[in-house]
Design a protein around this motif. Structure first.
Motif, mmCIF file in Angstrom:
data_model
loop_
_atom_site.group_PDB
_atom_site.id
_atom_site.type_symbol
_atom_site.label_atom_id
_atom_site.label_comp_id
_atom_site.label_asym_id
_atom_site.label_seq_id
_atom_site.Cartn_x
_atom_site.Cartn_y
_atom_site.Cartn_z
ATOM 1 N N GLY A 140 0.814 -1.210 0.000
ATOM 2 C CA GLY A 140 0.000 0.000 0.000
ATOM 3 C C GLY A 140 0.843 1.252 0.000
ATOM 4 N N THR B 64 2.366 1.643 -3.472
ATOM 5 C CA THR B 64 1.372 2.129 -4.432
ATOM 6 C C THR B 64 1.174 3.630 -4.288
ATOM 7 N N TRP C 22 -0.909 -5.504 -3.219
ATOM 8 C CA TRP C 22 -1.785 -4.920 -2.197
ATOM 9 C C TRP C 22 -3.174 -5.542 -2.255
ATOM 10 N N SER D 45 -11.235 -2.101 1.644
ATOM 11 C CA SER D 45 -9.910 -1.723 1.163
ATOM 12 C C SER D 45 -9.557 -2.456 -0.125
ATOM 13 N N VAL E 223 -8.692 -0.811 -3.767
ATOM 14 C CA VAL E 223 -7.409 -1.103 -4.419
ATOM 15 C C VAL E 223 -7.632 -1.664 -5.813
ATOM 16 N N ALA F 49 -6.243 5.807 -3.391
ATOM 17 C CA ALA F 49 -5.277 4.918 -2.745
ATOM 18 C C ALA F 49 -5.069 5.303 -1.287
ATOM 19 N N LEU G 185 -6.132 2.993 2.340
ATOM 20 C CA LEU G 185 -5.302 2.636 3.493
ATOM 21 C C LEU G 185 -6.084 2.657 4.803
#
Length: 632
Positions: A72, A75, A112, A156, A160, A183, A187
């Motif tokens: 994460g 990214t 992720w 999440s 993603v 993004a 998180l």
């Protein structure tokens, strides 16, 4: 760097192997910490009285959580690199260096997504104390339904997946900026559903955790990408690292104080917290130099964070009242009028943002005056008052009592949705930013790109702005959505954000001074305002006349002693909603009429200065129309 071509597409793709060096070093440091996590993982289940699911589930959950956190961060780092560090072309298309950051984000998003999806299953097994061999579909579905953290991981993973698919398609700066926001948001679900969301002070701990995780991901991700790409943008990275370090230090200290009292520092959780303090001190020594050392230290920090997620904080074992559990603080004492102004509980999200907006605005005014330009004092006063309203609505006694008392919550709602946006719009922050920022240096061009985007044109459509403002009232309070949202602090953050943004959008269309992609004529704006107000008043009447208590289970569980009749308090909230539109509407009508009058005066002066050209232009247009008729 030039435009993206098939050649440098291949270069950006094949050059990705360079990122494996810092990633590999980071994994080496983080995995060493996982050994500690695996050894102490069982103590968390024992402390809570839960069944231990076994070493395999404990170690797998820790390893996959580590992968999710690291991927994460990478990214986010790749997207931040493409948006804020690598320059784009004038037409907004990424250059090859920005495209390389986008490709890094794409590959990291694959890991992720896989890790977040796997955490849904592992978290159910870990929380229920069952080995994976005993997990079947009914147990998995039952655990998913009963637990909050697997749902958070599922949300999440869905976000993603959106980022992953879009990263394969987009090539423009503005699209990458939107993906960066998604993004960063992806998180947060596991964070706001984790340790910080329970117990006394969980409102402060959740706010601090949001700042902490966001800053950590941006710093770690941009560091890895910066190292792998040859450290081309050192000055920009140094600015990012200094800001993130300050946010990490402050938010980490606040979260640690809430979750771990001083007397519990020698517990397993407290020792991991002390380890993070040492790691932060080590990072302070390496800022702006020794980037590889930063990579290794941050990797150990991520491993320690995973270890902390595997341990219940000492605050879990303290005596909890229903108010501690549901809203995080005590509101059992009946407030006086003075308490609504003096009994502060500072919001680390909205209070901090309000202060930063004041500082940024004043710096812009100072920059204009420093070069001899004029900026109206009235706009500055309006902006400062708007920020003050946001601060009072979220951090004063109103913000303290709002989560547990419906009528006070309605004060917060109307202040953020009706009053603060009017003042903020009259402050003309976009105009100030466009005048204060230097051209060809990034932020000014970013702002112009957002203003002229298709999304801005859609959102500033008068019909869309009206529906978002008024429709959300009915959708939130009359559909049962508020009944579910009122239990969670993160939901209050989302509600307040929605109130503020939709109000700002509506009044930006009606009385906005800033340039925008769509601005109806003044008569249309006045009609737009008067069309919305009856729906607003009717909403207040519905709340006052209903016989059912909204979110009754929550408010009865909270049991605020000085609220004897929940229905009477709800009717008071409806009256506040009905009456709160009067003063803001009066201000809006006056501002709109003044703007309309000034526009007519400017048009008259323009015509007086050059009447002949106006007549000539009219004659020329008439000639063109006549020629068009002849052709037809």
């Amino acid at each position: 760097m030039g435009a993206i071509t098939p050649g440098n597409r291949r270069h950006a793709t094949y050059d990705l192997w360079k990122v494996t060096r810092p990633v590999g070093a980071a994994l080496a440091g983080a995995v060493t910490v996982l050994v500690l996590v695996a050894l102490i993982g069982a103590s968390g289940h024992v402390a809570l009285g839960d069944t231990d699911p076994g070493a395999f589930v404990r170690f797998s959950a820790a390893l996959v959580r580590l992968t999710a956190d690291g991927a994460g961060a990478l990214t986010v780092g790749g997207l931040v690199y493409a948006v804020f560090m690598a320059p784009a072309r004038r037409d907004g298309v990424l250059k090859a260096e920005g495209y390389a950051g986008l490709r890094i984000a794409t590959h990291a998003a694959v890991a992720w997504f896989a890790a977040a999806a796997a955490m849904v299953v592992l978290d159910v097994a870990d929380a229920s104390g069952q080995p994976l061999s005993e997990m079947d579909i009914p147990r998995l579905v039952g655990g998913f339904t009963a637990l909050e953290t697997p749902k958070a991981w599922a949300i999440s993973a869905a976000l993603v997946l959106i980022v992953l698919i879009a990263c394969r398609i987009v090539l423009t700066w503005l699209s990458c900026a939107a993906l960066t926001l998604i993004a960063l948001f992806a998180l947060l679900p596991p964070v706001v559903a984790g340790h910080a969301s329970a117990g006394a002070g969980h409102d402060i701990a959740t706010d601090a955790a949001i700042w902490h995780v966001t800053a950590a991901a941006v710093w770690v991700g941009t560091l890895v990408v910066h190292v792998s790409r040859g450290q081309q943008y050192k000055s920009k990275y140094n600015v990012i690292s200094l800001i993130c370090f300050g946010v990490l230090a402050i938010s980490g200290a606040l979260e640690g104080l809430v979750l771990t009292p001083w007397r519990d520092l020698l517990t397993s959780y407290g020792l991991l917290l002390l380890a993070k303090v040492v790691i932060l001190a080590a990072l302070a020594m390496f800022i702006r130099r020794a980037l590889w050392a930063q990579v290794l230290v941050m990797a150990v920090g991520i491993g320690v964070s995973v270890g902390m997620a595997r341990q219940p904080p000492p605050g879990f074992f303290a005596a909890q009242t229903p108010m501690d559990t549901l809203i995080g603080h005590d509101i059992s004492a009946a407030p006086s009028v003075w308490d609504f102004f003096a009994a502060w509980r500072f919001s680390l999200i909205f209070g901090t943002v309000a202060i930063l907006l004041v500082i940024g605005y004043l710096l812009g005014v100072r920059a204009l005056r420093g070069r001899g330009d004029h900026w109206p004092v009235g706009r500055t006063i309006a902006w400062l008052l708007g920020c003050l309203v946001v601060l009072l609505a979220t951090s004063s006694g109103v913000g303290r009592y709002g989560p547990g008392v419906f009528s006070v919550h309605m004060v917060t709602h109307m202040a953020l949705n009706m009053l603060a946006p009017v003042l903020l719009v009259l402050g003309a922050p976009v105009t100030l930013a466009l005048r204060a920022l230097s051209p060809n240096q990034g932020p000014r061009e970013w702002l112009l790109a957002v203003l002229h985007s298709k999304v801005s044109r859609v959102l500033t459509n008068p019909l869309v702005a009206c529906i978002l403002l008024v429709g959300s009232y009915y959708a939130l309070y009359l559909t049962g959505l508020f009944d579910q949202a009122v239990r969670w602090h993160w939901a209050h953050l989302l509600m307040n954000t929605h109130f503020l943004l939709t109000g700002y959008l509506f009044y930006w269309v009606v009385i906005g001074v800033d340039p925008g992609p769509r601005r109806p004529p003044y008569l249309g704006r006045l009609a737009m305002l008067f069309a919305v107000m009856p729906f607003h008043g009717f909403f207040g009447v519905i709340i006052m006349s209903t016989q059912d208590v909204i979110a009754e289970n929550f408010y009865r569980s909270l049991a605020v002693p000085w609220i004897g009749d929940l229905l009477a308090d709800q009717r008071l909230g409806g009256g506040i909603a009905w009456a709160s539109g009067e003063i803001p509407v009066l201000v809006v009508v006056i501002a709109l009429l003044v703007q309309w009058s000034r526009s007519d005066e400017r048009e008259a002066r323009r015509h007086d200065r050059n009447p002949e050209s106006e007549d000539e232009l009219a004659a020329y247009n008439a000639m063109l129309a006549k020629l068009s008729d002849i052709r037809r």
